[in-house]
Structures are given as structure tokens and as C-alpha cells.
Design a protein around this motif. Sequence first.
Motif, PDB file in Angstrom:
ATOM      1  N   MET A  15       7.562 -24.862  11.090  1.00  0.00           N
ATOM      2  CA  MET A  15       8.590 -23.009  11.560  1.00  0.00           C
ATOM      3  C   MET A  15       7.663 -22.696  12.221  1.00  0.00           C
ATOM      4  O   MET A  15       8.399 -22.252  12.699  1.00  0.00           O
ATOM      5  CB  MET A  15       8.201 -22.844   9.668  1.00  0.00           C
ATOM      6  N   PRO A  20      11.895 -19.969  15.124  1.00  0.00           N
ATOM      7  CA  PRO A  20      13.338 -19.289  14.278  1.00  0.00           C
ATOM      8  C   PRO A  20      13.519 -18.300  14.882  1.00  0.00           C
ATOM      9  O   PRO A  20      12.677 -17.710  14.820  1.00  0.00           O
ATOM     10  CB  PRO A  20      13.366 -20.000  13.105  1.00  0.00           C
ATOM     11  N   MET A  23      14.686 -15.243  10.252  1.00  0.00           N
ATOM     12  CA  MET A  23      14.377 -16.303   8.588  1.00  0.00           C
ATOM     13  C   MET A  23      14.430 -15.152   7.340  1.00  0.00           C
ATOM     14  O   MET A  23      14.270 -14.064   7.091  1.00  0.00           O
ATOM     15  CB  MET A  23      12.699 -16.433   8.447  1.00  0.00           C
ATOM     16  N   CYS A  64      20.687 -16.348   6.065  1.00  0.00           N
ATOM     17  CA  CYS A  64      20.751 -17.126   7.261  1.00  0.00           C
ATOM     18  C   CYS A  64      22.666 -17.650   7.739  1.00  0.00           C
ATOM     19  O   CYS A  64      22.407 -18.126   8.932  1.00  0.00           O
ATOM     20  CB  CYS A  64      19.806 -18.598   6.321  1.00  0.00           C
ATOM     21  N   GLN A  68      23.116 -17.537  11.258  1.00  0.00           N
ATOM     22  CA  GLN A  68      23.185 -18.332  11.701  1.00  0.00           C
ATOM     23  C   GLN A  68      24.928 -19.067  12.387  1.00  0.00           C
ATOM     24  O   GLN A  68      24.863 -18.979  13.774  1.00  0.00           O
ATOM     25  CB  GLN A  68      23.646 -20.057  11.042  1.00  0.00           C
ATOM     26  N   ARG A  73      19.136 -19.482  15.129  1.00  0.00           N
ATOM     27  CA  ARG A  73      18.620 -20.584  14.105  1.00  0.00           C
ATOM     28  C   ARG A  73      18.262 -19.912  13.220  1.00  0.00           C
ATOM     29  O   ARG A  73      16.931 -18.595  13.282  1.00  0.00           O
ATOM     30  CB  ARG A  73      17.575 -20.956  14.855  1.00  0.00           C
ATOM     31  N   VAL A  75      15.980 -20.120   9.416  1.00  0.00           N
ATOM     32  CA  VAL A  75      15.693 -21.175   7.855  1.00  0.00           C
ATOM     33  C   VAL A  75      15.229 -20.253   7.027  1.00  0.00           C
ATOM     34  O   VAL A  75      15.501 -19.024   6.615  1.00  0.00           O
ATOM     35  CB  VAL A  75      14.131 -21.794   8.529  1.00  0.00           C
ATOM     36  N   SER A  76      15.516 -20.968   5.954  1.00  0.00           N
ATOM     37  CA  SER A  76      14.677 -20.327   4.579  1.00  0.00           C
ATOM     38  C   SER A  76      13.598 -21.224   3.497  1.00  0.00           C
ATOM     39  O   SER A  76      13.464 -22.772   4.173  1.00  0.00           O
ATOM     40  CB  SER A  76      15.739 -19.685   4.159  1.00  0.00           C
ATOM     41  N   THR A 101      18.781 -24.642   8.580  1.00  0.00           N
ATOM     42  CA  THR A 101      17.943 -25.519   8.120  1.00  0.00           C
ATOM     43  C   THR A 101      17.229 -24.742   6.723  1.00  0.00           C
ATOM     44  O   THR A 101      16.175 -23.919   6.521  1.00  0.00           O
ATOM     45  CB  THR A 101      16.641 -26.058   8.646  1.00  0.00           C
ATOM     46  N   ILE A 145      10.586 -31.304   8.959  1.00  0.00           N
ATOM     47  CA  ILE A 145      11.419 -30.502   9.226  1.00  0.00           C
ATOM     48  C   ILE A 145      11.629 -29.703  10.940  1.00  0.00           C
ATOM     49  O   ILE A 145      12.510 -29.520  11.207  1.00  0.00           O
ATOM     50  CB  ILE A 145      10.340 -29.195   8.833  1.00  0.00           C
ATOM     51  N   MET A 149      16.343 -29.790  12.892  1.00  0.00           N
ATOM     52  CA  MET A 149      17.429 -28.986  13.440  1.00  0.00           C
ATOM     53  C   MET A 149      18.166 -30.254  14.751  1.00  0.00           C
ATOM     54  O   MET A 149      18.661 -29.713  14.839  1.00  0.00           O
ATOM     55  CB  MET A 149      16.302 -28.078  14.554  1.00  0.00           C
TER      56      MET A 149
END
Length: 397
Positions: A15, A20, A23, A64, A68, A73, A75-76, A101, A145, A149
Motif C-alpha cells: 500500500m 493511495p 485510507m 472509502c 472513491q 483511490r 484502501v482499507s 481495495t 494487493i 487496482m
Amino acid sequence: MSSRLSGNEAVAYAMKQINPDVMGAFPITPSTEIPEYFAAYVANGEVNTEYVAVESEHSSMSVCIAAQAAGARAVSATSSCGLALMYELLYVAASCRLPITLACVNRALSGPININHDYSDSMGARDSGWIQIYAENNQEAYDNIIMAMPIGETPNIRLPVMSCMDGFITSHAVENIELLETDVVRKFIGEYNPEHYLLKKENPLAVGPYDVSAYYMEHKVQEAEAMKAAKSRILEVAAEFEKISGRRYGLFEEYRMEDAQLALVLIGSTAGTAKAAINKLRENGIKAGLVKIRVFRPFPGEELARALAGTRAVAVMDKSEGFSANGGPLFAETRSALYDLKERPYMINIVYGLGGRDVKTEDIEKVFGRLADIARTGETHPVYTHMGQRSREEETA
């Protein structure tokens, strides 16, 4: 670049390399280390990510979704009851076609409360519209990971991706791992340039409005078509990834299946135990093999049917209980996939390893022993059984 990392460290490092925009973070064992490691990257100025610490997993997924939808972008990471608390939002993310993601570190779902590994959390979300990819080891957790994406963000896909690994077994065990250079990762991921997003002033839009009956079904069909299209995109991304890493991935891995008469189908780190057992059985002339499912959504039904078509007996091993009274979720999918074969192998389902219950090579050898009896006699009953639990007779002995 070689290193020695736990699965959680490897995912957090991937990550970091991706960098990103946002988060959404809330801790839960055994995924807590991922946002912890990532928070250090944020504090040290090693990423440009907006780190949003919230009060629940419902909120972290909400963060997220909002990010998004705005064109960022996001993530979590989560596990078990945390994923369950996200349940409503998982469907919102998928139906809004937001390629978030999520690192899911698999853990048993309450109750009774248990913090160890099985797949009851992600299997509970298997029909939420998320792509699901599972790792056998730390290397695969890192690689998956990075591939998430480019898969989810593809214009005709635009689906969120859940990258899963085994809690504690993979998340906390330290293994040797090959890392890519950060500039290579960022070139592979590329820029995120969605066609439509909330902050695009030239094309104002609404996200998540009420979908009346005249439109709801059309949107669900579009979502289903995107999931079908994801299968080929996953393979395209895997081929591109092999060029930069030398590591090859498919929808599933076949191990010693070239002439296998007896086979297992399973997910995750148990594959390592099964491979050791298969090697031993092969030395004794037993034609044993393994199919390790990597991609569960979309489910590779046609491909799996071809892989198992030449076998005589198959045991599908579920590390989650579906409470269908007819077997676990992997068994249901696999059995359905093989229904159209003109000549089907005998098939049984074994539910094992719930709540972190150990499985050994001897256990796998016993499963193959049962398959050999089935192949010889044609008698499969009972089709659906459990393995590894104590019996009442043992408790009172």
C-alpha cells in the motif's frame, strides 16, 4: 529486492508503494497491524495519503466509498466482525461501481467469539459484488494487493476488490519475500483516471440515489456482467504482472494435476500442507493432486471443471461452515461447476479448520485415503462431513 516480512507488513508495504489517496482505518485483530504500519508511513511523510481514523468499520468503508466516488483511490483493511459491520456498505460500494481495495485478513466470525483463522467472514460477503482473491502465503498477499487496482479500476469492470489472506497463519508469520521496486509498482498501477466522479465539475452527477423498479434490475445485470468480464481482466493483469515480477498467477493453481486421479480443492495456506502430503503420496505411487482456488469471485467454474474432468474422486475442503445442511460454500460452487461434465468424478465435502483448528499432513493423507476408497468402491456417503473435531466418545473416554 529480497526482504523478510509478515503478511500484514507485506500488505502495508505494498500500500505504501501504491501511495493511495485515502485510507479509512479502524483496527480489528488480526488485521490491525496493516493500518498501524501504514499510519507510520503517513506520520513519516513517506506517502501522501489522507489517513482517516474512524469509530467503526462501517465508517471506514463509508470513508472509502465517499473518497472513491469523489475520484480518489481508497484502501482499507479489516477482519471478521469488522467485515460483518461493513456488510451494508460492501453492497453500496459494489453497486456504485467503486473500485475500492480492501485487505481482508480472514478470521472466524462470532459467535462463539474466536480470533483465529477461517473464511467465515469473507465467505459471508461472497455475494456482495466484490471480486475476491485469496493468498496462500505472504508473497501472494503482497502480489495480490498490487494487482487489485489494475483489475478493479478497468473501465468495463469498476468493481471493488477484496484481497484475502489467512489470519495469523499468513498475517503474522514472517517469510522471505521478493519485493518490487516502488517506481516499478507505481508504473504498473498507473494513475487513477475515472471517467465520472463527484468532483468533476464538467459532468455533475449523483452517487447512490434511490433506484426505482424501472431501473434497479438493469443496474444489477450490469454489475453481474462486470463480474463476468473480470475473469479475463484478472488473467490479463496477471500476465502483465509476470513481466515485472517473474511470478505467474491464474484463477487457480494446479499442483501435480497432470495425471491426478484423486484431487483436493481448497483455498489459502492449507495448500502448503496439502502439497507436502501430495509429494509423500506421489512417492508411494498414488496419483494425487491439488487445485488451489485463488479467485473465488468471479468463480472460475468452467476452468475448474476442465481441471478436474480427468479425476476419479475429489474432496472439496471448506474452511468455513455454510450451515446449508448440504456442505460449505466452496463445495456448492465446485459441485455446480462440474454438473455439466458428461463424466463427473465422485465428490465429497470436508469442512475443517474452523476457528483456527490445526490441519496436518496426516489429516490430508487420510482425506486421500478416503478418496481412494471412494474411487475403488463408488460409495461416497456421507458426502458432507467435518474433520478435526472431537467426538463425544473422546470427551468421555
